[in-house]
Design a protein around this motif. Structure first.
Motif, PDB file in Angstrom:
ATOM      1  N   LEU A  87       0.958  -1.155  -0.060  1.00  0.00           N
ATOM      2  CA  LEU A  87      -0.047   0.031  -0.117  1.00  0.00           C
ATOM      3  C   LEU A  87       0.897   1.375  -0.021  1.00  0.00           C
ATOM      4  O   LEU A  87       2.051   1.164   0.609  1.00  0.00           O
ATOM      5  CB  LEU A  87      -0.879   0.036   1.293  1.00  0.00           C
ATOM      6  N   PHE A 108      -1.250   5.660   4.396  1.00  0.00           N
ATOM      7  CA  PHE A 108      -1.973   5.184   5.400  1.00  0.00           C
ATOM      8  C   PHE A 108      -3.483   6.149   4.937  1.00  0.00           C
ATOM      9  O   PHE A 108      -3.145   7.351   4.549  1.00  0.00           O
ATOM     10  CB  PHE A 108      -1.528   5.533   6.713  1.00  0.00           C
ATOM     11  N   ARG A 109      -4.386   5.457   5.440  1.00  0.00           N
ATOM     12  CA  ARG A 109      -5.692   6.047   5.542  1.00  0.00           C
ATOM     13  C   ARG A 109      -5.837   6.866   6.794  1.00  0.00           C
ATOM     14  O   ARG A 109      -4.982   6.602   7.563  1.00  0.00           O
ATOM     15  CB  ARG A 109      -6.781   5.111   5.381  1.00  0.00           C
ATOM     16  N   GLN A 135      -5.404   5.407  10.586  1.00  0.00           N
ATOM     17  CA  GLN A 135      -4.578   3.803  10.689  1.00  0.00           C
ATOM     18  C   GLN A 135      -3.191   4.159  11.579  1.00  0.00           C
ATOM     19  O   GLN A 135      -2.943   3.042  12.149  1.00  0.00           O
ATOM     20  CB  GLN A 135      -4.339   3.473   9.315  1.00  0.00           C
ATOM     21  N   PRO A 137     -15.194   3.712  10.218  1.00  0.00           N
ATOM     22  CA  PRO A 137     -16.443   3.583   9.102  1.00  0.00           C
ATOM     23  C   PRO A 137     -15.929   2.330   8.633  1.00  0.00           C
ATOM     24  O   PRO A 137     -15.106   1.927   8.235  1.00  0.00           O
ATOM     25  CB  PRO A 137     -16.459   4.514   8.491  1.00  0.00           C
ATOM     26  N   THR A 138     -17.390   1.617   7.889  1.00  0.00           N
ATOM     27  CA  THR A 138     -17.076   0.229   7.227  1.00  0.00           C
ATOM     28  C   THR A 138     -16.091   0.700   6.043  1.00  0.00           C
ATOM     29  O   THR A 138     -16.155   1.656   5.440  1.00  0.00           O
ATOM     30  CB  THR A 138     -18.280  -0.302   6.812  1.00  0.00           C
ATOM     31  N   GLY A 181     -13.250   1.501   6.314  1.00  0.00           N
ATOM     32  CA  GLY A 181     -12.101   2.276   6.497  1.00  0.00           C
ATOM     33  C   GLY A 181     -10.993   1.960   6.651  1.00  0.00           C
ATOM     34  O   GLY A 181      -9.680   2.626   6.392  1.00  0.00           O
ATOM     35  N   LYS A 222      -9.735  -0.929   9.018  1.00  0.00           N
ATOM     36  CA  LYS A 222      -9.355  -1.287  10.399  1.00  0.00           C
ATOM     37  C   LYS A 222      -8.482  -2.438  10.472  1.00  0.00           C
ATOM     38  O   LYS A 222      -7.624  -2.518  11.321  1.00  0.00           O
ATOM     39  CB  LYS A 222     -10.590  -1.673  11.159  1.00  0.00           C
ATOM     40  N   SER A 223      -8.514  -3.364   9.441  1.00  0.00           N
ATOM     41  CA  SER A 223      -7.353  -4.569   9.591  1.00  0.00           C
ATOM     42  C   SER A 223      -6.318  -4.274   9.667  1.00  0.00           C
ATOM     43  O   SER A 223      -5.413  -4.820  10.366  1.00  0.00           O
ATOM     44  CB  SER A 223      -7.815  -5.403   8.519  1.00  0.00           C
ATOM     45  N   LEU A 224      -5.853  -3.247   8.819  1.00  0.00           N
ATOM     46  CA  LEU A 224      -4.457  -2.936   8.848  1.00  0.00           C
ATOM     47  C   LEU A 224      -3.882  -2.442  10.124  1.00  0.00           C
ATOM     48  O   LEU A 224      -2.638  -2.383  10.565  1.00  0.00           O
ATOM     49  CB  LEU A 224      -4.071  -1.722   7.632  1.00  0.00           C
ATOM     50  N   ARG A 250      -6.442 -13.326   2.439  1.00  0.00           N
ATOM     51  CA  ARG A 250      -5.922 -12.113   2.245  1.00  0.00           C
ATOM     52  C   ARG A 250      -4.430 -11.980   2.530  1.00  0.00           C
ATOM     53  O   ARG A 250      -3.416 -11.692   1.839  1.00  0.00           O
ATOM     54  CB  ARG A 250      -6.636 -11.035   2.664  1.00  0.00           C
ATOM     55  N   GLU A 283     -14.742  -6.335  15.098  1.00  0.00           N
ATOM     56  CA  GLU A 283     -16.402  -6.436  15.453  1.00  0.00           C
ATOM     57  C   GLU A 283     -16.520  -6.444  16.874  1.00  0.00           C
ATOM     58  O   GLU A 283     -17.455  -7.115  17.484  1.00  0.00           O
ATOM     59  CB  GLU A 283     -16.760  -7.490  14.688  1.00  0.00           C
ATOM     60  N   ASP A 304     -16.043  -7.049   1.099  1.00  0.00           N
ATOM     61  CA  ASP A 304     -15.365  -6.140   0.698  1.00  0.00           C
ATOM     62  C   ASP A 304     -15.324  -5.752  -0.851  1.00  0.00           C
ATOM     63  O   ASP A 304     -14.161  -5.813  -1.503  1.00  0.00           O
ATOM     64  CB  ASP A 304     -14.050  -6.187   1.275  1.00  0.00           C
ATOM     65  N   ARG A 332     -17.418   1.625  -1.481  1.00  0.00           N
ATOM     66  CA  ARG A 332     -16.109   1.558  -0.452  1.00  0.00           C
ATOM     67  C   ARG A 332     -15.085   1.942  -1.320  1.00  0.00           C
ATOM     68  O   ARG A 332     -14.020   2.305  -0.937  1.00  0.00           O
ATOM     69  CB  ARG A 332     -15.934   0.041  -0.268  1.00  0.00           C
TER      70      ARG A 332
END
Ligand SMILES: Nc1ncnc2c1ncn2[C@@H]1O[C@H](COP(=O)(O)OP(=O)(O)OP(=O)(O)O)[C@@H](O)[C@H]1O
Length: 859
Positions: free
Chosen positions: A329, A332-333, A336, A354-355, A357, A359-361, A394, A464, A621, A649
């Motif tokens: 990537l 960063f968003r 993050q 937000p969904t 957005g 989060k996983s990273l 992933r 979650e 996703d 998204r």
């Protein structure tokens, strides 16, 4: 249609011309065009009617692969009535339809619609801006103004800094854009070898040019079909051949572009990853990123996909290297990096994003670093196996060792994982498990304890996390026990992540998980690219959905339609398929193999629309979902927000529509009565439903503002920019006002919940309320005419006062660990009482019924 000349050599003018042309054409013939589609389908329908009459639609989904095309047999009557299979046309109708369609039957109208889509100037403009942003054009060749307008003709072919051969080609195509005849006579390169010598700067405008050519051809075909142009057999053949050639050419150019981009990425990765390990271990020790301590709670209203520019971290720090090298990537968003820094600093972190957005990273990147640094393993608790499997796939595709422990695994595999956990230096980076597994498997707990004792436990991640709170819309009892982790593994940091949590849920999660000195990172809930709308549902809801999809230009787009029951999923999917859409249903009644297949087919665009219950949810996703429609009332605003969050998204504009009928409430009431949960939880579910109903009933306040307020976030409705139905309607509605100040001075109160507060202001005569009034000494103004305000208005008033900090919510856990919220006077109460602050509640006077109920209280 009146002919217009395409401006040449200036892309900006071309785009403007196309926009005008498109508008003009839409004005004049959209109705005809739609009519044509229905008529053509009606004709086909007539031919096949007898064969179809006996068709068993319940098995439609199984037969989908044998259907000849996406646009099957739909009639105007199908659309206008729910009983779809009996078509009665009079002979004149059939004759007329036959005349129109005889010569053109083989033309694929749906395919042309695809052609017309890329003609959208906004899309082309966005594409150009994207190239410019990623510097594919040199600085001289583009000029994007700060207001995002293309301000010069610099993107025109004349200034493209390209070799002369390519320039000629591009110019050639630009000329062809102007002249379909020239285009028809052009000999298209067969082998596409010329593309190999072109750079991205040359390929991109070439692609636009060929797309425009294809559009022009489709338009001419369309004009012939419409009768605006004379039908000429040989011309039609030529047009069709050229269209097919341009299609091929577009494919070839796109392929070449992808190739170049992959090559660039590949060389970047290979050049930077060789010394990754050594550089990482060298620098990690000395280069732990710093944390901005002042930002313990960051409430941000900036855009959904904004880059994270708030945290200063050197771009050659390990964090950035892992971002580039491992996660591939670029940046960063928003937030993050803050979350990652806090985690790496060993803090507990609560992340509300937000969904979609990213989060996983926030936990995966620290997990990689922790494993690189000291072979630590990160334990991730996630509620669904499918979600876990997606994440593992992933991660593995990125070369990150991640495994899962689950009940139905064979013993060998499980033992292998336990063996890996026993190693002195495990290479496993992330271990995923469900909370149920953590609660039940003694071996799993023992292995984690062993890691803990040897200092190899990096952190616990609770994905979650709203499932931890019984006030959340998706409460899972096993999640609540996760609080024990703190007791069993003191000192191990935790990270809790969710996309939906009200302030109360957030407090509840932090409290239940016993998170300490927690870094709370919350991000604006606003999704600026989503449009919100509530439509009154009528008896033919399928027709409403189909009409909406057509009228908003979503015919070829991907979407999700949410229904409450399995039966309605199947029914709606059936109607959509009859109306030409590639739709499939998805619900818990399907077996796992079918569910996976349908989900995969949707991802690969074999199906465009999924009609689903909420079983189709977490972990979805797909970037290009352009619409989410709720066929029935959602059970909570949190669920609604999460479900609509699956749209857009990729950041592009998308529509969220809710078909609302009050009677849907009874279905949900029944679900609550017969569903799981104790008394308290069911009361909460009813409260959630009330909030949802209020949202639907409220035709005045900005939808966005209502959603944000629900999550405890202030939102200035002027930022909505008329992207919700209420703000749009406000332009034409008359408003009356209610002066909050007049009443506020009397409202002194203590330990009153929101519902009690509403009842008190409403003057409800129920015993409990009287009790509250007495015991809490809440004084209403002597001449307060409670009957003049509807419950909805009282509710809006309180929320407005909360938003303006005149009132505030105090959260208090009780002895059983539940968190209650009480309304109290806020910091601005004094200002309101001293008449320094004026609060006005707008009230709608549109319908006579509303007028009668809500007598205006003026200042
Ligand atoms: N910094 C980034 N730059 C570009 N893409 C990113 C970045 N971070 C995440 N993404 C991408 O955004 C998408 C959504 O990310 P992710 O699944 O982590 O979202 P999420 O917040 O967990 O969403 P949800 O709540 O719906 O599960 C993924 O495709 C991911 O690869």
């Amino acid at each position: 249609m009146q002919s217009m000349t395409v401006p040449r050599n200036n892309l900006k003018q071309q785009l403007q011309w196309y926009e005008q042309y498109r508008k003009e054409r839409q004005k004049r013939s959209e109705v005809n065009f739609e009519t044509y589609i229905w008529e053509q389908n009606t004709k086909r329908r007539c031919h096949q009617q007898s064969a179809e009459r006996d068709m068993n639609f319940t098995s439609l989904q199984e037969k989908e692969n044998t259907l000849p095309s996406s646009c099957e047999n739909v009639t105007r009557k199908d659309l206008h009535s729910t009983s779809s299979s009996n078509i009665n046309l009079n002979s004149n109708e059939v004759k007329e339809i036959n005349q129109i369609t005889d010569l053109k039957d083989d033309m694929d109208i749906q395919d042309w619609l695809v052609d017309l889509e890329p003609l959208d100037p906004m899309e082309i403009k966005a594409e150009i801006e994207e190239w410019t942003r990623s510097s594919k054009f040199s600085a001289n060749n583009s000029n994007i103004a700060s207001n995002d307008e293309i301000v010069t003709s610099d993107l025109s072919i004349n200034t493209v800094n390209a070799p002369i051969t390519a320039l000629n080609t591009i110019e050639h195509f630009a000329i062809l854009c102007d002249d379909v005849d020239a285009c028809l006579n052009f000999s298209w390169p067969e082998d596409n070898h010329d593309l190999l010598n072109m750079s991205l700067t040359e390929l991109q405008p070439l692609l636009v040019s060929v797309k425009i050519i294809k559009c022009k051809i489709s338009e001419e075909l369309y004009e012939i079909v419409e009768g605006d142009k004379k039908y000429d057999n040989s011309r039609v053949s030529l047009l069709k051949i050229t269209r097919a050639n341009s299609k091929k050419r577009i494919g070839a150019i796109q392929q070449r572009i992808q190739q170049i981009e992959c090559d660039t990425m590949g060389s970047f990765v290979s050049s930077s990853s060789t010394d990754f390990g050594s550089r990482l271990s060298e620098s990690v020790e000395n280069d732990t990123p710093t944390i901005d301590r002042d930002s313990a709670t960051v409430i941000s209203t900036s855009s959904y996909f904004d880059k994270d520019e708030t945290t200063q971290s050197s771009t050659d720090s390990p964090v950035y290297r892992v971002l580039h090298d491992t996660f591939k990537l670029a940046t960063f968003r928003q937030n993050q990096l803050k979350a990652i820094n806090a985690a790496l600093n060993g803090q507990d972190v609560f992340v509300l994003m937000p969904t979609g957005g990213g989060k996983s990273l926030c936990y995966q990147l620290p997990a990689v670093l922790d494993n690189q640094r000291s072979h630590k393993i990160t334990i991730v608790i996630s509620p669904l196996l499918s979600l876990i499997q997606d994440q593992i796939l992933r991660l593995n595709s990125l070369g990150i060792p991640a495994l899962d422990l689950q009940g139905n695994q064979d013993l060998d595999r499980r033992n292998l994982i336990f063996f890996e956990m026993q190693k002195a230096s495990p290479s496993l980076v992330l271990l995923y498990l469900t909370p149920e597994m953590l609660g039940k498997s003694i071996k799993a707990i023992e292995s984690i304890q062993s890691l803990y004792k040897r200092g190899l436990l990096a952190r616990f991640v609770i994905d979650e996390a709203h499932c931890v709170s019984q006030w959340g819309h998706d409460f899972r009892p096993d999640y609540k026990d996760l609080g024990q982790l703190r007791k069993k593994f003191p000192g191990v940091p935790m990270m809790a992540l969710t996309a939906t949590a009200t302030s109360r849920v957030k407090e509840d999660v932090i409290h239940n998980l016993r998170m300490e000195n927690c870094e709370i990172i919350t991000q604006g809930f606003n999704r600026p690219n989503l449009n919100y709308k509530v439509i009154k549902k009528n008896t033919n809801s399928e027709k409403q959905i189909i009409e909406f999809i057509h009228s908003s230009g979503h015919v070829r787009h991907c979407g999700i339609i949410y229904c409450t029951s399995k039966a309605s999923c199947e029914e709606v999917a059936k109607k959509l398929r009859l109306a030409c859409f590639k739709a499939a249903f998805y619900h818990a009644g399907l077996d796992a193999v079918d569910r996976t297949r349908i989900q995969d087919d949707w991802h690969s665009n074999k199906y465009k629309i999924i009609v689903a219950t909420t079983a189709f949810g977490m972990g979805i996703d797909k970037p290009d979902v352009r619409f989410v429609i709720h066929h029935s009332l959602p059970q909570s605003l949190e669920g609604y927000y999460q479900e609509t969050g699956r749209a857009g998204r990729d950041g592009n504009p998308s529509n969220c529509v809710l078909l609302y009928s009050y009677s849907d409430k009874h279905t949900i009431d029944r679900l609550i009565v017969h569903g799981e949960g104790n008394y308290e939880q069911k009361q909460q579910q009813r409260a959630n439903l009330r909030e949802m109903l209020k949202y639907c009933e409220n035709q005045v306040d900005c939808r966005r503002q209502q959603i944000m307020a629900y999550f405890g976030e202030q939102f200035d409705k002027s930022q909505c920019q008329f992207t919700c139905d209420n703000c749009k309607n406000a332009l034409t509605q008359q408003r009356s006002t209610y002066d909050a100040q007049k009443d506020a001075k009397y409202n002194r109160h203590k330990d009153v919940t929101l519902t009690q507060y509403v009842n008190i202001l409403k003057g409800s005569s129920s015993k409990s309320t009287e009790n509250v009034v007495k015991t809490k000494q809440l004084i209403l103004p002597p001449n307060f005419k409670t009957s003049t305000l509807s419950t909805i208005d009282v509710d809006r008033l309180i929320k407005l006062l909360l938003l303006q900090d005149v009132l505030t919510e105090r959260y208090q856990p009780n002895e059983y660990g539940s968190v209650y919220s009480y309304i109290e006077l806020g910091p601005n109460a004094e200002a309101l009482l001293k008449e320094k602050l004026k609060i006005v509640l707008p009230r709608v006077e549109k319908h006579s019924a509303v007028k009668k109920k809500n007598i205006t209280i003026s200042p």
